[in-house]
Design a protein around this motif. Structure first.
Motif, PDB file in Angstrom:
ATOM      1  N   ASP A 152       0.824  -1.207   0.000  1.00 17.79           N
ATOM      2  CA  ASP A 152       0.000   0.000   0.000  1.00 17.79           C
ATOM      3  C   ASP A 152       0.860   1.260   0.000  1.00 17.79           C
ATOM      4  O   ASP A 152       0.466   2.291  -0.547  1.00 17.79           O
ATOM      5  CB  ASP A 152      -0.927   0.005   1.217  1.00 17.79           C
ATOM      6  N   TYR A 153       2.034   1.177   0.622  1.00 21.86           N
ATOM      7  CA  TYR A 153       2.958   2.316   0.650  1.00 21.86           C
ATOM      8  C   TYR A 153       3.360   2.725  -0.763  1.00 21.86           C
ATOM      9  O   TYR A 153       3.361   3.906  -1.114  1.00 21.86           O
ATOM     10  CB  TYR A 153       4.192   1.944   1.472  1.00 21.86           C
ATOM     11  N   TYR A 154       3.695   1.741  -1.591  1.00 22.63           N
ATOM     12  CA  TYR A 154       4.136   2.029  -2.951  1.00 22.63           C
ATOM     13  C   TYR A 154       2.977   2.298  -3.911  1.00 22.63           C
ATOM     14  O   TYR A 154       3.178   2.906  -4.967  1.00 22.63           O
ATOM     15  CB  TYR A 154       4.970   0.867  -3.497  1.00 22.63           C
ATOM     16  N   ASP A 155       1.774   1.844  -3.543  1.00 21.12           N
ATOM     17  CA  ASP A 155       0.655   1.897  -4.488  1.00 21.12           C
ATOM     18  C   ASP A 155      -0.354   3.009  -4.213  1.00 21.12           C
ATOM     19  O   ASP A 155      -1.469   2.963  -4.732  1.00 21.12           O
ATOM     20  CB  ASP A 155      -0.094   0.560  -4.480  1.00 21.12           C
ATOM     21  N   VAL A 156       0.023   3.985  -3.414  1.00 25.58           N
ATOM     22  CA  VAL A 156      -0.928   5.036  -3.036  1.00 25.58           C
ATOM     23  C   VAL A 156      -1.549   5.699  -4.262  1.00 25.58           C
ATOM     24  O   VAL A 156      -2.774   5.838  -4.370  1.00 25.58           O
ATOM     25  CB  VAL A 156      -0.254   6.099  -2.143  1.00 25.58           C
ATOM     26  N   LYS A 157      -0.735   6.113  -5.214  1.00 28.74           N
ATOM     27  CA  LYS A 157      -1.251   6.834  -6.383  1.00 28.74           C
ATOM     28  C   LYS A 157      -2.173   5.949  -7.234  1.00 28.74           C
ATOM     29  O   LYS A 157      -3.199   6.409  -7.740  1.00 28.74           O
ATOM     30  CB  LYS A 157      -0.092   7.361  -7.229  1.00 28.74           C
ATOM     31  N   ILE A 158      -1.779   4.685  -7.394  1.00 29.34           N
ATOM     32  CA  ILE A 158      -2.609   3.758  -8.175  1.00 29.34           C
ATOM     33  C   ILE A 158      -3.925   3.486  -7.457  1.00 29.34           C
ATOM     34  O   ILE A 158      -4.992   3.475  -8.068  1.00 29.34           O
ATOM     35  CB  ILE A 158      -1.847   2.443  -8.426  1.00 29.34           C
ATOM     36  N   ASP A 159      -3.845   3.291  -6.129  1.00 23.12           N
ATOM     37  CA  ASP A 159      -5.054   2.987  -5.361  1.00 23.12           C
ATOM     38  C   ASP A 159      -6.011   4.171  -5.301  1.00 23.12           C
ATOM     39  O   ASP A 159      -7.226   3.985  -5.146  1.00 23.12           O
ATOM     40  CB  ASP A 159      -4.675   2.547  -3.939  1.00 23.12           C
ATOM     41  N   LEU A 160      -5.485   5.385  -5.403  1.00 18.95           N
ATOM     42  CA  LEU A 160      -6.357   6.560  -5.422  1.00 18.95           C
ATOM     43  C   LEU A 160      -7.259   6.561  -6.666  1.00 18.95           C
ATOM     44  O   LEU A 160      -8.321   7.175  -6.665  1.00 18.95           O
ATOM     45  CB  LEU A 160      -5.532   7.848  -5.382  1.00 18.95           C
TER      46      LEU A 160
END
Length: 288
Positions: free
Chosen positions: A70-78
């Motif tokens: 989740d740390y690395y995927d913040v922008k994708i998850d948004l």
């Protein structure tokens, strides 16, 4: 509808539970204890401290993996799942990294308490989960294979520590591997929009949804063939029975997947795969 973002804090219990996928961790513990009780010759192992440490170290490493992902995927998850974003919205980014590091240290240390093999496996698992989040998940199929391998290993580690030659556990580990691989690729179909925006080279991004579905069909057939092969080569009739019982659920998956083309439909199939895997694990109670 826009999502309101509050100021992130140093710690939030509800945020931590959400970030570490608490119920997924519960399923891991359930699967390991079920495996130990029904597939090990000495079922009394389930009351041993060693199994508690083994299972605890597994879920702690998994929790650390969820955090770094989740740390690395913040922008994708948004883009894909804005309502599920925790890092930077509920918990501060540096706090997430500290939690990831601390949990990995604890999990690896617990592994070494059981011996160098489990300690080394936990270290490699932690390293693979970090590599997956940092880079591998953006490489065609490699990231999917890593997650599937680690899921299968979470079952097979019971055999590694307690009964190295237990082929029944191998069969269920293979089942978990293939079902997780199918589910991970379906999740990539679900996340196609966000992944393509940030140039993640997942199967749907590189080959498109149609070819990706074909690959899922091939993997599903490979699952059945693998279980049948174990029946003929090394294991008793239960693996063949399991393969036959899987035909119905996989046929339903085929039919729904062929028509699926929305995020909602792919999310349904992803959850369906999790349900099939859970049902498969519980089948230990009936076969042995």
């Amino acid at each position: 509808m826009s999502i309101e973002y509050s100021k992130p804090v140093n710690f939030s219990f509800s945020g931590f539970i959400k970030l570490t996928r608490f119920w997924n961790l519960v399923i891991i513990v359930f699967a390991q204890y079920f495996t130990a009780f029904f597939l090990l010759e000495n079922a009394s192992v389930i009351t041993s401290l060693n199994l508690a440490i083994l299972s605890g170290s597994t879920v702690i490493i998994a929790a650390a993996g969820y955090i770094i992902n989740d740390y690395y995927d913040v922008k994708i998850d948004l883009i894909n799942k804005p309502q599920r974003v925790v890092v930077g919205r509920i918990l501060k980014r540096r706090v997430a990294m500290i939690l990831h590091t601390a949990l990995n240290f604890i999990g690896i240390t617990m592994g070494f308490l059981l011996g160098y093999k489990i300690g080394l496996l936990n270290f490699i698992s932690a390293l693979l989960l970090w590599s997956y989040s940092n880079q591998l998940k953006r490489t065609v199929l490699v990231g999917n294979l890593v997650v599937a391998l680690l899921t299968g290993l979470s079952i097979y580690v019971i055999a590694i520590y307690f009964e190295p030659n237990n082929n029944y556990i191998l069969g269920y580990a293979l089942f978990a591997f293939f079902m997780t691989l199918i589910r991970e690729i379906i999740k990539d179909l679900e996340d196609l929009k966000g992944d393509s925006t940030f140039d993640c080279r997942t199967l749907p991004v590189v080959h498109g949804p149609r070819k990706t579905k074909l690959i899922i069909y091939i993997i599903s057939v490979s699952l059945l063939l693998s279980l049948c092969s174990l029946f003929y080569l090394r294991i008793g009739a239960s693996m063949l029975t399991m393969a036959l019982l899987l035909i119905g659920p996989l046929a339903y998956l085929f039919l729904r997947l062929r028509k699926a083309d929305t995020v909602k439909e792919f999310n349904y199939l992803s959850n369906y795969c999790k349900l099939v895997m859970l049902a498969g694990i519980t089948s230990m109670a009936f076969f042995y």
